[in-house]
Design a protein around this motif. Structure first.
Motif, mmCIF file in Angstrom:
data_model
loop_
_atom_site.group_PDB
_atom_site.id
_atom_site.type_symbol
_atom_site.label_atom_id
_atom_site.label_comp_id
_atom_site.label_asym_id
_atom_site.label_seq_id
_atom_site.Cartn_x
_atom_site.Cartn_y
_atom_site.Cartn_z
ATOM 1 N N GLY A 156 0.805 -1.208 0.000
ATOM 2 C CA GLY A 156 0.000 0.000 0.000
ATOM 3 C C GLY A 156 0.837 1.257 0.000
ATOM 4 N N SER A 157 2.047 1.195 0.560
ATOM 5 C CA SER A 157 2.944 2.348 0.519
ATOM 6 C C SER A 157 3.445 2.593 -0.904
ATOM 7 N N VAL A 158 3.603 1.523 -1.679
ATOM 8 C CA VAL A 158 4.002 1.648 -3.082
ATOM 9 C C VAL A 158 2.856 2.244 -3.897
ATOM 10 N N ASP A 159 1.649 1.712 -3.716
ATOM 11 C CA ASP A 159 0.434 2.218 -4.367
ATOM 12 C C ASP A 159 -0.736 1.718 -3.540
ATOM 13 N N VAL A 160 -1.563 2.619 -3.043
ATOM 14 C CA VAL A 160 -2.678 2.206 -2.181
ATOM 15 C C VAL A 160 -3.587 1.235 -2.924
ATOM 16 N N SER A 161 -3.769 1.435 -4.223
ATOM 17 C CA SER A 161 -4.597 0.507 -5.004
ATOM 18 C C SER A 161 -4.021 -0.903 -4.974
ATOM 19 N N LEU A 162 -2.700 -1.021 -5.016
ATOM 20 C CA LEU A 162 -2.068 -2.331 -4.958
ATOM 21 C C LEU A 162 -2.349 -2.997 -3.613
ATOM 22 N N GLY A 163 -2.226 -2.254 -2.521
ATOM 23 C CA GLY A 163 -2.515 -2.819 -1.206
ATOM 24 C C GLY A 163 -3.959 -3.278 -1.094
ATOM 25 N N VAL A 164 -4.890 -2.506 -1.643
ATOM 26 C CA VAL A 164 -6.305 -2.873 -1.569
ATOM 27 C C VAL A 164 -6.590 -4.074 -2.463
ATOM 28 N N LYS A 165 -6.019 -4.094 -3.656
ATOM 29 C CA LYS A 165 -6.253 -5.239 -4.549
ATOM 30 C C LYS A 165 -5.700 -6.525 -3.934
ATOM 31 N N MET A 166 -4.554 -6.419 -3.272
ATOM 32 C CA MET A 166 -4.013 -7.571 -2.558
ATOM 33 C C MET A 166 -4.981 -8.008 -1.463
ATOM 34 N N GLY A 167 -5.554 -7.048 -0.742
ATOM 35 C CA GLY A 167 -6.507 -7.382 0.303
ATOM 36 C C GLY A 167 -7.751 -8.070 -0.243
ATOM 37 N N VAL A 168 -8.232 -7.622 -1.403
ATOM 38 C CA VAL A 168 -9.394 -8.258 -2.024
ATOM 39 C C VAL A 168 -9.082 -9.715 -2.356
ATOM 40 N N GLN A 169 -7.902 -9.957 -2.944
ATOM 41 C CA GLN A 169 -7.548 -11.303 -3.374
ATOM 42 C C GLN A 169 -7.297 -12.249 -2.205
ATOM 43 N N TYR A 170 -6.579 -11.777 -1.188
ATOM 44 C CA TYR A 170 -6.113 -12.692 -0.154
ATOM 45 C C TYR A 170 -6.880 -12.579 1.170
ATOM 46 N N SER A 171 -7.259 -11.367 1.579
ATOM 47 C CA SER A 171 -8.034 -11.245 2.820
ATOM 48 C C SER A 171 -9.497 -11.604 2.589
ATOM 49 N N LEU A 172 -10.071 -11.090 1.500
ATOM 50 C CA LEU A 172 -11.508 -11.228 1.282
ATOM 51 C C LEU A 172 -11.859 -12.497 0.504
ATOM 52 N N TRP A 173 -11.430 -12.572 -0.747
ATOM 53 C CA TRP A 173 -11.736 -13.767 -1.541
ATOM 54 C C TRP A 173 -11.032 -14.997 -0.954
ATOM 55 N N GLY A 174 -9.719 -14.938 -0.809
ATOM 56 C CA GLY A 174 -8.993 -16.078 -0.260
ATOM 57 C C GLY A 174 -9.368 -16.367 1.175
#
Length: 688
Positions: free
Chosen positions: A134-152
């Motif tokens: 998320g420090s690199v790009d907030v969208s990247l941190g959120v997309k990672m969260g969607v894939q692994y925290s939420l869907w996964g």
């Protein structure tokens, strides 16, 4: 025989003498250092003798970084080595979405960082990866969260072994990008009100997923518009019965629903996908809307940890009621709130770093015929930024504690720890995200016109972070959950029940906090007393306890309105109670972090910042303390004066304190926030 003219025999003179002695005793309390501190090793020099602290950023960074700094550096170094993956200042929604997906694929498949295993086995490391992304790009941190925290996370935590065996590897390596389809057009926070239905068809051994009306369209679903191939769909499970042709509603359950063909990526039959379009921020995340028209899925696609349907349509569950199953389901999804609270603190570190570095660099005005001074030398600027810097440190240790409790919950599955994490994550997510949202705008203003340049990132960070106040639970709703939990504990207190670990200060000292303040201590104004952790924590907890008691009385008073009406009548009071409690928890964890720090200089720096956090919060709510006579006028003035002086002291080590966040220039990415040669990089950016 005693002289009748002696003062001892004169009641008036004796009274005056006693009053004089009392005044002298009270004055001595102001003049002499307090001996009440239970942590004398934490005391700093008095204001009159204070010198600039010797803060070594690397030592402070090591103490803060814990066991997960190495994995964050791997993320930072990888993106620094790949300029093609760095997010430009300007790009279209479509370009940003594709870049965000390439960033995530590269991080997983090229850098070899596999998040899903960490999410399940080592949540602290997982959230450290997400914060770095998320420090690199907030969208990247959120997309990672969607894939692994939420869907996964939904598949792994709500499913059983058959689901983990089938899906784990392909979710982890992004072969199965997926969505978390909970929110609907008409229902967000009220998950029990969702209208999507999953009706079991005994003849075909399938569930049939339907969107019964437009209000039930799944909305704001991350990964749905472009990249997702699956969705965890939350729907009402309907079982057919002879008695009721509409079927029996078994409550909200989660189902795995394929939405695109694995090979062609074409939308599957019966599924309608629309793009939610441009958003205020986070345009690297492809949010979409989903409508289902009699979509059939195998019975095995029910995530059946808390409820199962047999081949003949019989429902079984280890939990006896719909409400208990619902609570267990949401309890397994609490990691999303934990991650948002932690990530929001990470964004606050970035914006505070940029604003403070620029404020140290920028010079403006000053004494006549002398060199200009930095804008951070102005008291008004210190007032804006130094309490914010202190809060950033406070949030770091509080969210670290939340991560530890969440990890304990995942290991132990202890019901009490689950309850603690649920309430604590709700409160910290609400409090930290609201504070960060306000702080980003203050930082932008503190950097003047240059803060308005897109390249210096305040605008994008403000827009990207803004939704943190809403998703994974609206902040106002989450604070009500905290207040409800406090009232439950309050009720148990007076009915002989037990208290949880999180709120145990109520058990220990509710009676003391509800009694009248000591008329002597209300007037103590010595620095050693005001900087005593015991005084600070008592002040926070006294306020919370008074609020809790008074709102309980008000709710009883309005009982004739019904439970909902009474709650709504007291709603603002309840929100204030919840915020007060969370501030108490944050301060307690900060004080513990100070006490646990082994290095003397680092401990002194943290103590200084902790004191500023505590006294600034007390001063901001000084009216409350004055109204209940907890603080006398002279003490209130002393608190204000010391808060300003502590801001000045923190200003003197502000550079070292932000350097300890250890955010490289290629991560902050703002020319005005660089560690050196900021103006040169800024002018080069526009073409000079």
């Amino acid at each position: 025989m005693e002289n009748p003219n002696s003062p001892r025999s004169d009641p008036t003179a004796e009274n005056q003498q006693n009053q004089a002695i009392t005044r002298i005793q009270r004055l001595s309390l102001h003049l002499l250092p307090s001996t009440s501190s239970s942590h004398p090793q934490l005391e700093l020099l008095t204001c009159a003798k204070a010198k600039k602290l010797n803060v070594i950023p690397s030592q402070l960074s090591i103490y803060m970084g814990g066991n997960h700094r190495e994995i964050q550096e791997r993320v930072f170094d990888f993106f620094n080595s790949r300029p093609d993956l760095q997010t430009p200042v300007e790009m279209s929604k479509e370009e940003h979405r594709e870049l965000c997906m390439r960033q995530l694929l590269a991080l997983v498949r090229e850098a070899g960082i596999k998040p899903l295993g960490h999410a399940l086995e080592d949540p602290g490391k997982y959230f450290a990866i997400m914060e770095a992304a998320g420090s690199v790009d907030v969208s990247l941190g959120v997309k990672m969260g969607v894939q692994y925290s939420l869907w996964g996370g939904s598949v792994m935590n709500l499913g059983t072994k058959k689901h983990r065996d089938k899906y784990f590897d392909k979710i982890d390596n992004l072969e199965y990008p997926g969505c978390f389809a909970m929110t609907e057009l008409h229902h967000g926070s009220n998950v029990q009100g969702l209208q999507t239905v999953a009706t079991f068809d005994v003849a075909t051994d399938e569930f049939v997923i339907n969107t019964p009306n437009d209000g039930a369209i799944k909305w704001w679903i991350g990964n749905a518009a472009v990249h997702g191939k699956f969705a965890t769909v939350f729907a009402r499970l309907i079982l057919p019965t002879h008695e009721n042709k509409e079927g029996t509603d078994m409550g909200i359950h989660a189902f795995i629903v394929p939405i695109r063909d694995l090979d062609t990526h074409h939308t599957l039959p019966g599924i309608e996908i629309q793009d939610c379009g441009y958003k205020v921020g986070l345009n690297g995340v492809d949010n979409g809307a989903l409508r289902f028209h009699s979509v059939r899925i195998p019975r095995d696609n029910l995530l059946n940890r808390f409820g199962n349907v047999s081949r003949d349509g019989k429902y079984t569950s280890s939990l006896p009621t719909i409400n208990k199953r619902f609570a267990a389901t949401l309890g397994e999804l609490v990691g999303g709130r934990v991650g948002i609270a932690y990530s929001s603190g990470g964004i606050l570190k970035v914006v505070v770093t940029i604003a403070i570095r620029y404020s140290l660099l920028r010079q403006q005005f000053g004494p006549s015929k002398q060199a200009e001074i930095s804008i951070l030398d102005y008291q008004s600027h210190q007032h804006k930024l130094m309490p914010m810097l202190a809060s950033t440190y406070a949030f770091h240790f509080a969210t670290q504690y939340l991560l530890d409790k969440y990890s304990e919950m995942k290991r132990s599955h202890d019901d009490q720890v689950v309850a603690d994490v649920h309430a604590l994550s709700a409160g910290l997510k609400a409090y930290v995200t609201s504070y960060t949202a306000k702080s980003i705008s203050i930082c932008r203003e503190a950097c003047g016109g240059h803060g308005y340049a897109a390249v210096n990132r305040f605008g994008s960070l403000r827009n990207d972070h803004d939704i943190f106040q809403t998703f994974e639970g609206d902040n106002t709703v989450l604070l009500q959950q905290v207040a409800a939990d406090l009232l439950k504990q309050y009720k148990e207190k007076f009915q002989g029940g037990t208290f949880t670990v999180t709120w145990n200060y109520l058990r220990e000292s509710m009676g003391a906090y509800l009694s009248q303040p000591n008329p002597v201590t209300t007037r103590w104004e010595g620095e050693s007393h005001l900087r005593d952790p015991s005084f600070q924590l008592d002040a926070f907890r006294y306020r919370t306890s008074r609020l809790l008691h008074s709102v309980a009385v008000r709710l009883r008073k309005h009982a004739n309105l019904g439970s909902f009406g009474a709650w709504n009548r007291c709603l603002n009071h309840l929100l204030t109670l919840a915020e007060s409690h969370i501030e108490s928890v944050i301060l307690a964890k900060f004080i513990e972090a100070v006490q646990s720090c082994p290095d003397k200089n680092t401990r002194a720096a943290l103590k200084l910042v902790c004191d500023l956090y505590a006294l600034d919060r007390i001063w901001n709510d000084i009216g409350t303390y004055r109204n209940v006579d907890y603080v006398a006028p002279n003490k209130a003035k002393a608190i204000h004066k010391l808060t300003e002086y502590l801001s000045f002291q923190v200003k003197n080590v502000a550079r070292e304190l932000v350097d300890a966040f250890d955010l490289p220039d290629h991560v902050t990415r703002a020319p005005i926030g660089r560690q050196s040669e900021a103006y040169m990089h800024y002018t080069q950016y526009i073409g000079f």
